[in-house]
Design an enzyme around this catalytic site. Structure first.
Site, PDB file in Angstrom:
ATOM      1  N   SER A 203     -34.951 102.960 -28.990  1.00 23.85           N
ATOM      2  CA  SER A 203     -36.063 103.071 -29.936  1.00 23.85           C
ATOM      3  C   SER A 203     -37.390 102.789 -29.258  1.00 23.85           C
ATOM      4  O   SER A 203     -37.463 101.984 -28.310  1.00 23.85           O
ATOM      5  CB  SER A 203     -35.850 102.042 -31.050  1.00 23.85           C
ATOM      6  OG  SER A 203     -37.030 101.897 -31.814  1.00 23.85           O
TER       7      SER A 203
ATOM      8  N   TYR B 212     -35.345  93.577 -33.983  1.00 19.76           N
ATOM      9  CA  TYR B 212     -34.663  94.869 -33.863  1.00 19.76           C
ATOM     10  C   TYR B 212     -34.958  95.504 -32.500  1.00 19.76           C
ATOM     11  O   TYR B 212     -34.054  95.906 -31.763  1.00 19.76           O
ATOM     12  CB  TYR B 212     -35.127  95.793 -34.997  1.00 19.76           C
ATOM     13  CG  TYR B 212     -34.847  97.245 -34.743  1.00 19.76           C
ATOM     14  CD1 TYR B 212     -33.553  97.735 -34.794  1.00 19.76           C
ATOM     15  CD2 TYR B 212     -35.883  98.133 -34.424  1.00 19.76           C
ATOM     16  CE1 TYR B 212     -33.296  99.077 -34.535  1.00 19.76           C
ATOM     17  CE2 TYR B 212     -35.629  99.459 -34.173  1.00 19.76           C
ATOM     18  CZ  TYR B 212     -34.330  99.930 -34.230  1.00 19.76           C
ATOM     19  OH  TYR B 212     -34.082 101.247 -33.964  1.00 19.76           O
TER      20      TYR B 212
ATOM     21  N   LYS C  66     -32.460  96.392 -29.020  1.00 23.19           N
ATOM     22  CA  LYS C  66     -32.348  97.676 -28.306  1.00 23.19           C
ATOM     23  C   LYS C  66     -32.638  97.496 -26.815  1.00 23.19           C
ATOM     24  O   LYS C  66     -31.971  98.084 -25.957  1.00 23.19           O
ATOM     25  CB  LYS C  66     -33.311  98.699 -28.919  1.00 23.19           C
ATOM     26  CG  LYS C  66     -32.957  99.095 -30.350  1.00 23.19           C
ATOM     27  CD  LYS C  66     -31.783 100.032 -30.387  1.00 23.19           C
ATOM     28  CE  LYS C  66     -31.337 100.371 -31.786  1.00 23.19           C
ATOM     29  NZ  LYS C  66     -30.228 101.314 -31.838  1.00 23.19           N
TER      30      LYS C  66
END
Ligand code: UDP
Length: 321
Positions: free
Chosen positions: A115, A139, A143
């Site tokens: 991402s 988040y 990643k």
């Protein structure tokens, strides 16, 4: 190629499965259906109701496969700041389980949904792959951490990985074959579509005092069918050259919240009420990709990521409901 798609019943996963099948891959989908939908499973695709937290189910599903595509992660940045445990376990430990199952089963090619959240607040635009990685939310950290772990498995276990750093995925299958709508979406375009369809009263615009042409947030929206195509190309590339790679996937075009809203009003013919509310914490003013590396390494360029197609294909999916 025999390809296992983990998270293949989800929004992006179902589009990837369609692209793989179009390229004659023999596809198995593994999904726990926590957000993936049964209706996204395409006829003729083998389905395993498994889970990243059950390593046995992963190893069984991997037997005899040539490659894995991993799209099974939680992705709500706001929630990740409130419930990091959930993201640590599913996103990080879950991917370690996948890598270990690959190592045990002798599968050595992995395409991973990363991402743009790995970059954090942009220090310059457009953001290329050499931009510093300082995620602003947990988040994005998960990643980035997975990318680092994959790097070690590349060196130590010869598992070749493609990390695809998606910018803002949007749109639906232009051929209208993928019909599953995301439940409780938080992203802009599905929220706008839910308002247009009468499922929500109004759009909340998170701030109109950013340093952008119309004051609202600018993002790089990339059509999910273009994303799917990049997965195929990335898999071919790591298999052919026995190498790992990391690329941005974006349209290199910035669209503001108001541009998306105006286009949606025009395409849907619906009023789409909207109100300005406070900025959402952690939102940068502007995020736009450089996709030069994906162009060079994969020969990839977006074909469906213009504003009309993004909005038009989304509305087709919502209108059918
Ligand atoms: N946004 C908004 N209202 C919403 C959802 C999003 O104004 O209900 C804005 C958000 O502030 C950002 C853009 O739309 O400028 C894209 O947000 P999204 O959550 O889709 O993706 P993100 O860029 O956060 O990954």
């Amino acid at each position: 190629m025999k390809t296992l798609v983990i998270g293949g019943a989800g929004y992006i996963g179902s589009h990837v499965v369609k692209a793989l099948r179009g390229a004659q891959h023999q596809v198995t989908v593994l999904d726990n259906l926590s957000s993936g939908l049964r209706e996204n499973l395409q006829p003729g695709t083998e389905f395993v109701h498994g889970d990243l937290m059950l390593p046995g189910s992963l190893e069984t599903a991997m037997r005899g496969k040539d490659a894995v595509i991993h799209l099974a992660a939680f992705k709500a940045a706001g929630e990740s700041m409130l419930v990091p445990e959930k993201y640590a376990l599913n996103n990080i430990s879950g991917t370690i389980n996948i890598l270990n199952a690959m190592s045990a089963s002798g599968v050595s090619r992995l395409v991973f949904s990363s991402s743009a959240a790995v970059y954090g607040e942009p220090e310059y635009l457009p953001v290329d792959e050499n931009h510093p990685t300082r995620p602003e939310n947990f988040y994005g950290f998960t990643k980035l951490e997975i990318e680092r772990i994959m790097d070690w498995y590349d060196r130590l276990k010869q598992i070749r990985c493609a990390s695809l750093r998606y910018f803002n995925a949007a749109g639906y299958d232009p051929e209208g074959e993928i019909r599953g709508l995301e439940q409780n979406p938080a992203n802009l375009l599905p929220v706008v579509m839910e308002v247009a369809a009468g499922l929500r009263p109004s759009l909340r615009i998170f701030g109109n005092d950013y340093d952008t042409p119309d004051g609202t947030g600018v993002r790089d929206y990339i059509h999910v069918t273009d994303l799917a195509d990049a997965h195929l190309r990335a898999l071919d590339r790591i298999a052919r050259d026995d190498t790992s790679l990391t690329v941005n996937l974006g349209s290199e075009t910035g669209l503001s919240v108001l541009e998306i809203l105006e286009s949606s009003r025009s395409i849907t013919g619906r009023e789409i009420p909207a109100e300005i509310v406070a900025r959402r914490p952690g939102d940068p003013a502007k995020l736009v990709a450089s996709a030069a590396r994906a162009r060079d390494l994969l020969g990839w360029s977006p074909r469906h990521s213009d504003l009309e197609t993004l909005v038009g294909t989304s509305w087709e999916a919502y209108r059918r409901r």
